[in-house]
Write a protein that holds these residues in place. Structure first.
Motif, PDB file in Angstrom:
ATOM      1  N   SER A   9       4.902  14.026 -12.398  1.00 35.84           N
ATOM      2  CA  SER A   9       3.736  13.497 -13.136  1.00 35.84           C
ATOM      3  C   SER A   9       2.813  12.689 -12.221  1.00 35.84           C
ATOM      4  O   SER A   9       1.730  12.289 -12.624  1.00 35.84           O
ATOM      5  N   ILE A  10       3.258  12.446 -10.984  1.00 33.22           N
ATOM      6  CA  ILE A  10       2.480  11.571 -10.091  1.00 33.22           C
ATOM      7  C   ILE A  10       1.500  12.367  -9.241  1.00 33.22           C
ATOM      8  O   ILE A  10       1.887  13.218  -8.451  1.00 33.22           O
ATOM      9  N   GLN A  11       0.232  12.069  -9.434  1.00 30.67           N
ATOM     10  CA  GLN A  11      -0.813  12.762  -8.673  1.00 30.67           C
ATOM     11  C   GLN A  11      -1.422  11.887  -7.578  1.00 30.67           C
ATOM     12  O   GLN A  11      -2.088  12.394  -6.686  1.00 30.67           O
ATOM     13  N   ALA A  12      -1.209  10.547  -7.685  1.00 29.54           N
ATOM     14  CA  ALA A  12      -1.942   9.655  -6.772  1.00 29.54           C
ATOM     15  C   ALA A  12      -1.074   8.503  -6.258  1.00 29.54           C
ATOM     16  O   ALA A  12      -0.221   7.986  -6.989  1.00 29.54           O
ATOM     17  N   ILE A  13      -1.296   8.162  -5.014  1.00 32.46           N
ATOM     18  CA  ILE A  13      -0.650   7.002  -4.395  1.00 32.46           C
ATOM     19  C   ILE A  13      -1.742   6.043  -3.920  1.00 32.46           C
ATOM     20  O   ILE A  13      -2.763   6.483  -3.369  1.00 32.46           O
ATOM     21  N   LEU A  14      -1.509   4.758  -4.137  1.00 32.01           N
ATOM     22  CA  LEU A  14      -2.360   3.720  -3.533  1.00 32.01           C
ATOM     23  C   LEU A  14      -1.464   2.952  -2.562  1.00 32.01           C
ATOM     24  O   LEU A  14      -0.374   2.503  -2.947  1.00 32.01           O
ATOM     25  N   CYS A  15      -1.892   2.825  -1.309  1.00 32.90           N
ATOM     26  CA  CYS A  15      -0.998   2.192  -0.328  1.00 32.90           C
ATOM     27  C   CYS A  15      -1.777   1.428   0.735  1.00 32.90           C
ATOM     28  O   CYS A  15      -2.999   1.519   0.831  1.00 32.90           O
ATOM     29  N   ASN A  16      -1.030   0.672   1.511  1.00 35.23           N
ATOM     30  CA  ASN A  16      -1.557   0.057   2.741  1.00 35.23           C
ATOM     31  C   ASN A  16      -0.620   0.488   3.860  1.00 35.23           C
ATOM     32  O   ASN A  16       0.342   1.209   3.610  1.00 35.23           O
ATOM     33  N   PRO A  17      -0.855   0.080   5.091  1.00 36.03           N
ATOM     34  CA  PRO A  17      -0.020   0.632   6.165  1.00 36.03           C
ATOM     35  C   PRO A  17       1.373   0.015   6.249  1.00 36.03           C
ATOM     36  O   PRO A  17       2.139   0.363   7.136  1.00 36.03           O
ATOM     37  N   ALA A  18       1.734  -0.883   5.338  1.00 39.46           N
ATOM     38  CA  ALA A  18       3.011  -1.587   5.459  1.00 39.46           C
ATOM     39  C   ALA A  18       4.209  -0.671   5.244  1.00 39.46           C
ATOM     40  O   ALA A  18       5.312  -0.972   5.675  1.00 39.46           O
ATOM     41  N   GLN A  19       3.989   0.456   4.531  1.00 33.21           N
ATOM     42  CA  GLN A  19       5.118   1.365   4.304  1.00 33.21           C
ATOM     43  C   GLN A  19       4.690   2.791   4.588  1.00 33.21           C
ATOM     44  O   GLN A  19       3.592   3.206   4.206  1.00 33.21           O
ATOM     45  N   LYS A  20       5.561   3.538   5.237  1.00 33.75           N
ATOM     46  CA  LYS A  20       5.225   4.921   5.588  1.00 33.75           C
ATOM     47  C   LYS A  20       5.166   5.796   4.334  1.00 33.75           C
ATOM     48  O   LYS A  20       5.962   5.630   3.414  1.00 33.75           O
ATOM     49  N   VAL A  21       4.211   6.723   4.327  1.00 33.61           N
ATOM     50  CA  VAL A  21       4.240   7.788   3.332  1.00 33.61           C
ATOM     51  C   VAL A  21       4.698   9.024   4.102  1.00 33.61           C
ATOM     52  O   VAL A  21       3.915   9.717   4.756  1.00 33.61           O
ATOM     53  N   SER A  22       6.024   9.234   4.036  1.00 32.71           N
ATOM     54  CA  SER A  22       6.668  10.231   4.901  1.00 32.71           C
ATOM     55  C   SER A  22       6.590  11.616   4.281  1.00 32.71           C
ATOM     56  O   SER A  22       6.251  11.786   3.102  1.00 32.71           O
ATOM     57  N   ALA A  23       6.965  12.609   5.074  1.00 28.72           N
ATOM     58  CA  ALA A  23       7.037  13.993   4.585  1.00 28.72           C
ATOM     59  C   ALA A  23       8.006  14.064   3.403  1.00 28.72           C
ATOM     60  O   ALA A  23       7.752  14.774   2.424  1.00 28.72           O
TER      61      ALA A  23
END
Lengths: 325, 325
Positions: A63-77
């Motif tokens: 159900s998740i289409q979007a992420i909001l992030c900052n560089p503090a955590q990796k958005v990995s493969a």
């Protein structure tokens, strides 16, 4: 459960889920202004792995289409593959090295940098750090405060910017803004970049060792990627020389930090102004005793003006995405 | 007494006497390079009054034609009247407020400032202090070092220079050099000066309170004299306002320092970058606990390049004087 809570819960479930990593500094504002638009899945508030966090929240990963992030955590493969409906990642940073862009590209996921026009802010910091190192401002301030009521006289002999040869590594928006500012001080500019820029009269160096050899100052403002990791190694620092100064407002990994600390401690280079570090939030404590180093906690883009802008851009990027999907 | 000493003594007495106050930072170099030209009368090495010092040195006051000094000690009307043959005072400073110019003029005594082209150095420092206060560089550096290996995150939100309205008090060489630099950051400039300058497009303010009211930043770079003493008083600071910032690279006495400390502590102004203080070498210790203040020990013109220049100019001024008299 009270009626009101039930009602809220229902409403909450109908809102678009927005997975939040970090969180970005602007998140409190974002949450307050957008609670009617999104159901915030605050992954940052949990120590659990993502799949467990989502199970606990009773959220279907698809159900998740979007992420909001900052560089503090990796958005990995792995994260990307775990969210089959992911279509947009909004990061409040200008850099994207915390996001697996290859995997994003493979799945046609849009990556939006909502850092605003932060080039000017970072350039201000770059020039501020350079002036601070050359004029020994922080070192002198520290000594004045330590010394007590009588100021230390004639201890700090800085050097002038006029005539300094500045090698800019990465002549993008930030590098160009740095160059514009330093020209007004009478510095002469040269640069390294992936390729030579048309319409730029500054001398181009394809080789960073050669650039360092011809420079009094190196300012690093290129993105971090596999080609630029440790672009400043020991060889580059030795070429820069004992009076040379490095300013890093890019990413910590652009410099071989272990060698940087060594070169600073041994006097192989003259000084450094560092807004970024290789293993943030870790700062090498060996630097704390050095007066020719200025340490800044990755603060270059943290102006109150930029944060306002960053908030607006994030909100807009997500709103445009959801309203057109 | 050995023959060699006698010989030196004789030579020494035939040399031109040069009275030295301070001493200037360049004096060790000056002495080493000019021991064959001058007999150095090192008044700075004695606690005695001048007349007693000269008596001890067996020097007739009327034999002294030249003084070499820095701003550390006043050259008062009394000193000037005590030396009837005095014709030139060479100061290694740009400012002359330590010298009684009225008395010099009365006796046709030439005053030579051998500070070199230090406008650029002072302007570098002015911009460095401003960037430091706005980007909170020294404050952040201090906190990084205090905190230990893990850097403080998201604590320091600076503000950008772009769009800042800068009021320059004293648009001479230094003020102009400051303006040239700040234009490159996107600041807008306005100024106060004794009178409006022809060919300068920046708005002119004859009234400093009004200038402060229209400015985000005040940069002080005018000379100190009876008209400019406390040119920045409480009223000016209140007009500048709670987000306003003051940079002083002129003289400490341009600001009512007691009021400045008060305004900073009460948050009536936003911050200050100070290279000069009213009662140097005394620095008000109340400022030591403030993070919105950067303290510099009157170091703006102390670049190694300027010192080289200052030495050359002093030596030249004295050589020209003695060879033509």
């Amino acid at each position: 459960m009270a009626m009101e809570d039930k009602h809220n819960l229902k409403d909450n479930k109908e809102l678009q889920p927005l997975l939040v990593f970090g969180p970005p500094i602007i998140f409190p504002t974002f949450e307050a202004q957008n609670s009617h638009n999104y159901r915030f899945l605050k992954a940052f508030s949990s120590q659990d792995p993502l799949h467990q966090f989502l199970t606990e929240q009773k959220v279907d990963p698809s159900s998740i289409q979007a992420i909001l992030c900052n560089p503090a955590q990796k958005v990995s493969a792995d994260v990307i593959r775990f969210l089959p409906s992911l279509r947009i990642i909004v990061t409040t940073s200008a850099g994207t090295d915390h996001i697996d862009l290859v995997e994003c590209s493979r799945h046609s996921i849009q990556v939006a940098c909502a850092a605003g026009d932060h080039a000017g802010d970072v350039a201000d910091m770059a020039v501020g750090l350079l002036l601070d190192v050359l004029c020994k401002i922080s070192a002198a301030d520290r000594h004045v405060r330590k010394r007590g009521p009588s100021m230390p006289l004639n201890v700090f002999f800085g050097s002038k910017l006029k005539g300094k040869r500045v090698g800019i590594v990465g002549l993008g928006k930030i590098g160009t803004a740095v160059a514009e500012r330093l020209e007004a001080f009478g510095c002469s500019m040269m640069y390294n970049s992936r390729k030579e820029k048309a319409f730029i009269s500054y001398p181009f160096y394809s080789n960073v060792v050669e650039l360092a050899g011809d420079s009094d100052v190196l300012v690093l403002c290129c993105p971090l990627n596999e080609e630029t990791r440790h672009i400043v190694n020991r060889e580059v620092m030795l070429a820069l020389g004992k009076d040379g100064c490095i300013v890093n407002v890019g990413r910590g990994g652009l410099i071989d930090e272990k060698e940087l600390v060594q070169c600073l401690m041994e006097g192989e280079i003259g000084g450094a102004g560092l807004d970024v570090f290789e293993n943030e939030p870790i700062v090498p404590t060996d630097l704390f005793s050095l007066d020719n180093v200025v340490l800044s906690p990755h603060a270059s883009s943290l102006t109150s003006d930029s944060l306002d802008e960053s908030y607006k851009l994030s909100a807009e990027a997500l709103q445009v995405f959801f309203s057109s999907n």
